[in-house]
Enzyme design. Structure first.
Site, PDB file in Angstrom:
ATOM      1  CG  ASP A 124       0.340  -8.156   6.983  1.00 51.34           C
ATOM      2  OD1 ASP A 124       1.228  -7.502   6.409  1.00 51.34           O
ATOM      3  OD2 ASP A 124      -0.747  -7.675   7.343  1.00 51.34           O
ATOM      4  CG  HIS A 166       8.975  -2.929   5.624  1.00 55.71           C
ATOM      5  ND1 HIS A 166       8.731  -2.260   6.799  1.00 55.71           N
ATOM      6  CD2 HIS A 166      10.163  -2.453   5.170  1.00 55.71           C
ATOM      7  CE1 HIS A 166       9.713  -1.404   7.042  1.00 55.71           C
ATOM      8  NE2 HIS A 166      10.595  -1.489   6.061  1.00 55.71           N
TER       9      HIS A 166
HETATM   10  C1  G6P Z   1       2.980  -2.050   2.671  1.00 56.04           C
HETATM   11  C2  G6P Z   1       4.341  -2.050   2.023  1.00 56.04           C
HETATM   12  C3  G6P Z   1       4.955  -0.651   2.047  1.00 56.04           C
HETATM   13  C4  G6P Z   1       3.968   0.340   1.452  1.00 56.04           C
HETATM   14  C5  G6P Z   1       2.641   0.264   2.171  1.00 56.04           C
HETATM   15  C6  G6P Z   1       1.596   1.187   1.575  1.00 56.04           C
HETATM   16  O1  G6P Z   1       3.087  -1.810   4.028  1.00 56.04           O
HETATM   17  O2  G6P Z   1       5.187  -2.971   2.673  1.00 56.04           O
HETATM   18  O3  G6P Z   1       6.140  -0.628   1.304  1.00 56.04           O
HETATM   19  O4  G6P Z   1       4.492   1.647   1.527  1.00 56.04           O
HETATM   20  O5  G6P Z   1       2.150  -1.067   2.080  1.00 56.04           O
HETATM   21  O6  G6P Z   1       1.483   0.965   0.204  1.00 56.04           O
HETATM   22  P1  G6P Z   1       1.685   2.128  -0.849  1.00 56.04           P
HETATM   23  O7  G6P Z   1       1.708   1.454  -2.168  1.00 56.04           O
HETATM   24  O8  G6P Z   1       0.523   3.029  -0.642  1.00 56.04           O
HETATM   25  O9  G6P Z   1       2.987   2.812  -0.496  1.00 56.04           O
END
Ligand code: G6P
Length: 630
Positions: free
Chosen positions: A428, A221
């Site tokens: 991003d 992602h």
């Molecule tokens: C980004 C990453 C995701 C992650 C999200 C939120 O979008 O690509 O993998 O889940 O951030 O971050 P967190 O650490 O709260 O899951």
């Protein structure tokens, strides 16, 4: 020789028996000699490979994903509650996919465990199931706060100055991946595994280690950086080798895909051919799949009722802007998001034309126990106080800032009310806020998107659509905001229509269907042991023509009467060369990937087992065992 022939027979008929499995489709397609094409393509929309398959199938298959019993694995799992806000693009993107496909989604729970393996805690959720694992307490911080978010996350975003973390974090990272793979063992008979994001780069290798050999894909992602950035990640070569255990690697943009290919070239002298990289393990397909949103669902959010409490919050928030123009920013409070530069830009703009615009900045806290995030929060809040002190009048502050989270329905309304959408990350993967802002606009009077050229979304939306800016340059952002607020209606509509067409033509459902079809075709479900005594241990569809030639040569050889000496001998030569055609390219690639010279004092050198001699002798044994004697 007869034994090899039997093996091929068994293998192909074995595949036929698994008619309901995804692998069969791919297998049949290959036996029918349909060529496959892999390549990059510009902008949103299905890849050429998908369009080709549409023609093959004789119908427009975008949005129809293969009928697979799928396991989705990621660190974060969506809350599956419309009133709870999503945390990040991954959860937002995958929730509708899982809800629709009936997949099982495995991820982390909010509590930690003792590390002892437990049965998968399945909970029915919509059409599918969710299993939230209590990841081991002893390794959790090293895995999540440490290697994932203090080492990989900043490096993947090319922000090396934000990197930190002790060496031991890598061991925790590997331990947690092994733990998740053991948990997934309970569902080893599902059709395919789809793994998400940088927390789980080694997961396919751990699944293989347990003998789970289903088609396994990975989607990143985040961005993937250039070789000189990834160099700074401890064990980077080992990690990239482990990534090649996936059958399919998906990236958000061409930039990420090309950076990954450049890394393979630099660190392993490996090159892809038609989007496929071949190693001793097998073949890994690499492709871009730009993630989208569900515009219909977003329209439904706009029409949905809010809870009375949220309704009140929203109207008091909107009152602050009275009838003045305002821009909106919605980001996790993360240093990759460029919020501080955006605030600086507002300062520049207000200095040049006072009271011209306000900013609503929604920034829910994220990873708040990591130092870099705490520092960033302070920096952002100081910058906001500075601008508000300098440009505020009486009670009126130009920047309204909150760490609260909002439901999708509330965000949809705020996006629609804002005249400018500010999406200015330093880097991003995609940034779904950009697409959501566009989807929420009034077609007759749309707002304008100001977009960082380093967000993945900028590969979908060009200069004729969004106002593209350098997120490190506050003056440039200020000019773009000013241009956006003064843009004539006709131009706003034109830009918006073009972005909206793209959003509608490649939704989140097209994205997942596209990915899963590619995963489906990237591998054939022939059990490894059926080919094992060929010495290769694996197969996939790109190799099938070679197996077919070999099988045909073997059949011809078998059908010749041993009394016909010269004929039999000629047939033997055919069998031998077909076998070599099958084995030699693999051996060549395997030599290249496993023989690279380890640099002195590299952490990789210490942690990478020397597979070279064992794999080579396997191939040589294979040749001895399998080439028939006339
Ligand atoms: C980004 C990453 C995701 C992650 C999200 C939120 O979008 O690509 O993998 O889940 O951030 O971050 P967190 O650490 O709260 O899951």
């Amino acid at each position: 020789m007869a034994r090899i022939h039997d093996t091929l027979e068994t293998a192909t008929s074995g595949a036929t028996e698994r008619d309901e499995s995804g692998g069969q489709t791919a297998f049949d397609r290959h036996l029918n000699g349909v060529p496959l094409e892999h390549g990059q393509h510009e902008g949103a929309g299905p890849s050429p490979a998908v369009l080709l398959s549409d023609l093959e199938d004789g119908l427009h298959t975008v949005n129809q994903q293969p009928n697979m019993k799928l396991v989705v694995i990621s660190n974060r799992v969506a809350p599956f509650d419309p009133d709870k806000p999503q945390t990040g693009g991954l959860a937002a993107g995958l929730e509708p996919v899982v809800e629709r496909s009936g997949a099982l989604w495995v991820g982390s729970s909010d509590t930690r465990g003792d590390g002892i393996d437990q049965p998968l805690p399945l909970v029915k959720t919509g059409a599918g199931d969710v299993a939230r694992l209590d990841l081991p307490e002893a390794d959790y911080h090293g895995y999540y706060r440490g290697f994932s978010n203090s080492t990989l996350w900043p490096a993947l975003h090319s922000l090396l100055q934000r990197m930190s973390g002790p060496e031991g974090d890598y061991d925790s990272y590997r331990n947690v991946n092994a733990f998740i793979a053991r948990a997934a063992f309970d569902v080893r008979d599902r059709d395919a595994f789809w793994v998400h994001d940088y927390h789980l780069l080694p997961l396919a290798a751990e699944l293989h280690r347990l003998g789970i050999d289903r088609p396994t894909g990975f989607f990143l992602h985040t961005p993937w950086p250039a070789p000189d950035m990834i160099e700074r990640v401890p064990h980077h070569r080992e990690l990239m080798k482990l990534m090649l255990e996936y059958d399919l690697l998906g990236f958000q943009t061409n930039r990420d895909l090309n950076n990954f290919l450049a890394c393979l070239q630099v660190y392993f002298a490996l090159q892809s051919k038609d989007g496929i990289v071949t190693t001793e393990r097998g073949q890994t397909h690499l492709q871009k799949f730009p993630i989208g949103i569900d515009p219909k669902q977003f329209a439904a959010h706009l029409a949905a009722d809010l809870s009375p409490a949220e309704e009140e919050t929203l109207s008091s928030l909107l009152q602050k802007f009275e009838s003045a123009k305002f821009a909106i920013g919605v980001d996790r409070l993360d240093y990759t998001k460029g919020i501080d530069k955006r605030v600086e830009a507002l300062g520049h703009l207000l200095a040049a034309s006072p009271s011209s615009i306000s900013l609503l900045q929604i920034a829910p806290s994220s990873r708040a126990d990591i130092d870099e995030y705490q520092k960033y929060k302070e920096d952002v809040e100081n910058a906001i106080s500075h601008v508000n002190a300098k440009h505020g009048m009486d009670e009126r502050r130009p920047i309204h800032y909150t760490n609260d989270s909002f439901s999708q329905a509330a965000l949809a309304r705020l996006y629609r009310a804002a005249h400018v959408g500010l999406v200015t990350p330093l880097r991003d993967g995609m940034n779904l806020v950009a697409k959501e802002y566009v989807a929420a606009q009034d077609p007759k009077d749309p707002g304008v998107l100001v977009l960082s050229k380093f967000a993945g979304a900028a590969e979908d939306f060009g200069e004729d659509e969004a106002l593209l800016i350098d997120p490190n340059n506050p003056e440039e952002i200020a000019d773009a905001i000013s241009k956006a607020t003064n843009m004539p209606l006709e131009e706003r509509v034109k830009r918006w229509r073009s972005m909206m067409d793209k959003i509608e033509s490649y939704t989140i459902h097209d994205w997942s269907a596209d990915y899963l079809r590619e995963l489906d075709r990237s591998r054939i479900n022939v059990p490894a042991d059926q080919f094992h005594h060929l010495g290769l241990g694996w197969t996939n569809e790109a190799q099938m023509p070679l197996y077919q030639n070999y099988a045909a040569a073997l059949t011809a050889y078998n059908e010749i009467d041993p009394a016909a000496g010269a004929l039999k001998e000629a047939a033997y030569i055919d069998v031998k060369s077909a076998f070599e055609a099958l084995a030699v390219p693999l051996k060549h690639t395997q030599d290249r990937i496993w023989d690279f010279a380890a640099p002195p004092a590299s952490q990789d050198a210490a942690s990478t087992p020397n597979l070279q001699s064992s794999t080579r002798s396997t191939m040589e044994d294979t040749a001895r065992r399998t080439v028939p004697s006339p």
